[in-house]
Write an enzyme that holds these catalytic residues in place. Structure first.
Site, PDB file in Angstrom:
ATOM      1  N   ILE A 183     -35.418  13.710  17.663  1.00 28.69           N
ATOM      2  CA  ILE A 183     -35.552  12.729  18.729  1.00 28.69           C
ATOM      3  C   ILE A 183     -36.468  11.614  18.256  1.00 28.69           C
ATOM      4  O   ILE A 183     -37.586  11.873  17.778  1.00 28.69           O
ATOM      5  CB  ILE A 183     -36.128  13.380  19.999  1.00 28.69           C
ATOM      6  CG1 ILE A 183     -35.232  14.525  20.475  1.00 28.69           C
ATOM      7  CG2 ILE A 183     -36.326  12.352  21.100  1.00 28.69           C
ATOM      8  CD1 ILE A 183     -35.859  15.386  21.562  1.00 28.69           C
ATOM      9  N   SER A 184     -36.030  10.351  18.341  1.00 34.23           N
ATOM     10  CA  SER A 184     -36.831   9.184  18.018  1.00 34.23           C
ATOM     11  C   SER A 184     -37.299   9.235  16.558  1.00 34.23           C
ATOM     12  O   SER A 184     -36.470   9.126  15.654  1.00 34.23           O
ATOM     13  CB  SER A 184     -38.003   9.074  19.003  1.00 34.23           C
ATOM     14  OG  SER A 184     -38.639   7.824  18.886  1.00 34.23           O
ATOM     15  N   SER A 185     -38.586   9.404  16.288  1.00 33.23           N
ATOM     16  CA  SER A 185     -39.021   9.563  14.908  1.00 33.23           C
ATOM     17  C   SER A 185     -38.289  10.715  14.233  1.00 33.23           C
ATOM     18  O   SER A 185     -37.933  10.644  13.055  1.00 33.23           O
ATOM     19  CB  SER A 185     -40.534   9.800  14.860  1.00 33.23           C
ATOM     20  OG  SER A 185     -40.980   9.988  13.538  1.00 33.23           O
ATOM     21  N   HIS A 324     -35.095   4.571  25.969  1.00 33.43           N
ATOM     22  CA  HIS A 324     -35.385   5.283  24.724  1.00 33.43           C
ATOM     23  C   HIS A 324     -35.457   6.799  24.915  1.00 33.43           C
ATOM     24  O   HIS A 324     -34.974   7.555  24.077  1.00 33.43           O
ATOM     25  CB  HIS A 324     -36.699   4.770  24.141  1.00 33.43           C
ATOM     26  CG  HIS A 324     -37.023   5.341  22.795  1.00 33.43           C
ATOM     27  ND1 HIS A 324     -36.253   5.102  21.681  1.00 33.43           N
ATOM     28  CD2 HIS A 324     -38.034   6.161  22.386  1.00 33.43           C
ATOM     29  CE1 HIS A 324     -36.782   5.734  20.637  1.00 33.43           C
ATOM     30  NE2 HIS A 324     -37.850   6.383  21.039  1.00 33.43           N
TER      31      HIS A 324
END
Length: 457
Positions: A183-185, A324
């Site tokens: 997730i994300s990073s 996001h």
């Protein structure tokens, strides 16, 4: 424990760390760069972690306790001092699959364990989950440095690869069923892992990420504003070349990729979603025209590239109006379907590189014939096949032989006839079609057999 301690230790986290962890997370989420998912937490004990680990590989690893989040130390080469957390279900299967679940900025391995349902799904399906955990202050994974963007270059990808190797040694894990998701990073790291180690990972699933190499920097910075803002645009070939440069000379199978993104993402802007699609369709040798488009849930648009099934080479899910922090309960189950780790998925299919296609066309003023030879270059027999390809613009199939063709234009799937559905190793099947054309009489340039990319000659 320091790097000079025991070369192999497993530690069950204490319950007392739970309040500390979540208190820290609450304050961090409001201030740091990338947010956590909105999923409900599990109630298993977690920990805020201990000192960094950089021990050498263990000669005789110790099996971790079952059905408990466990910290493993001394797992191998670890240049950036990552921590390794492991979840092994009570009902782990023989030669289990492995899922590497990579956290977001401000997160940790224990937070990823608590905030996603991969551990409970492991209880159901018997695979093992690895939760890498960053110790640097930002709690973001290194997806930017030159070291991170090449195989064996150092930094976080090397440490995560060591974790996978430790699990493979300790549990005799199935090396053909190693997967990454984040997730994300962690989504950005998923892209990096699949680029650096295509021979290790079978597939990945990235939630709110960016393409491999998009976040690259050379000044030591972890952040790339141009990439996060969605202004780094390349051709599919250029994106694919970035991936291929990470492991020069590699010609083996490439991992499949599933990408998720919200249209209102204000941290890693939505254009990154399209750039990921361009990159991985090129890497896997499939066309950018979707083979299938549907809406599995209100507000979602799912496109599949290279084939129409649950294990297409590339699958992309766009969430209309979502920001996001798009990860929510239930999405992990869809990831497992894409990985093929749930009971509802289709049976195993040939890996990329297990087939070769030779195609030629013979054209006249407004028509052409296409001759296609499919060769099974793998080591196992193919029983039943579907060959997917995209016709050049303006071409429409009028009749064919050796297979049924649908639809007649665009992204076409040729399905075996009753007499040629079996292809033995090193054997070939010939099929063909007649088509009208509007001036472009060229042959298709990319083919997938049962969802996996073929070499084209």
């Amino acid at each position: 424990m320091s790097a000079t301690g025991s070369s192999n230790t497993v530690r069950r986290p204490s319950r007392s760390g739970l309040a500390v962890l979540f208190g820290a997370l609450v304050s961090l989420l409001a201030t740091l760069l990338l947010g956590a998912p909105g999923a409900t937490a599990r109630t298993e004990p977690t920990t805020s972690g201990a000192a960094a680990r950089t021990a050498a590989p263990a000669a005789a690893p110790t099996v971790a306790p079952a059905a408990a989040l466990t910290e493993v130390t001394g797992f191998g080469t670890n240049p950036s001092n990552l921590q390794m957390y492991l979840y092994v279900p009570d009902s782990v299967t023989a030669n289990p699959a492995v899922v590497v679940a990579v956290h977001y900025c401000t997160g940790s391995g224990p937070a990823m364990y608590s905030g996603t349902e991969y551990a409970s799904l492991a209880d159901r399906y018997g695979f093992i989950v690895v939760y890498p955990s960053v110790t640097r202050a930002s709690k973001c994974f290194d997806v930017s440095s030159p070291q991170a963007l090449r195989r064996g270059g150092g930094s976080d990808p090397v440490g995560i690869k060591s974790m996978v190797d430790w699990v493979t040694r300790t549990y005799s894990a199935d090396t053909s069923r190693i997967f990454a998701t984040g997730i994300s990073s962690g989504a950005m790291m998923t892209n990096v892992l699949l680029g650096d180690y295509p021979d290790v990972f079978a597939a990945g699933a990235a939630f709110s990420g960016v393409p491999f190499g998009c976040f690259a920097t050379t000044d030591g910075s972890e952040w790339n504003s141009a990439c996060s803002g969605g202004t780094v645009i390349h051709t599919p070939q250029e994106w694919g070349d970035l991936v291929r440069t990470a492991y020069p000379g590699y010609t083996g199978p490439r991992p499949r990729m599933q990408v998720w993104h919200g249209t209102e993402d204000d941290v890693l802007r939505y254009p990154n979603f399209g750039e990921e699609i361009k990159q991985w369709t090129n890497v896997l040798g499939v066309g950018q025209t979707p083979a299938a488009t549907d809406s599995p849930q209100s507000g979602w648009t799912r496109t599949r590239y290279g084939s129409t099934g649950d294990r297409a080479p590339v699958e992309a899910i766009s969430l209309q109006g979502v920001g996001h922090n798009l990860y929510a309960y239930g999405m992990a189950a869809r990831v497992l379907t894409f990985f093929g780790l749930d009971s509802s998925g289709p049976g195993p299919q040939p890996q990329p590189g297990a087939c070769k296609v030779t195609v030629t066309t013979n054209a006249w003023s407004t028509g052409l014939t296409g001759s296609v030879t499919i060769t099974n270059t793998g080591t196992t027999r193919i029983d039943g096949w579907k060959l997917a390809f995209t016709l050049p613009s303006g071409q429409t199939i009028t009749n064919g032989w050796g297979a049924t063709y649908a639809p007649a234009s665009g992204a076409v799937t040729a399905t075996n006839a009753t007499y040629n559905g079996t292809i033995a190793p090193n054997a070939s099947v010939g099929i063909g079609y007649q088509a009208n054309h509007g001036g472009n009489s060229g042959a298709p340039t990319a083919f997938t057999l049962n969802g996996t990319a073929c070499t084209v000659s």
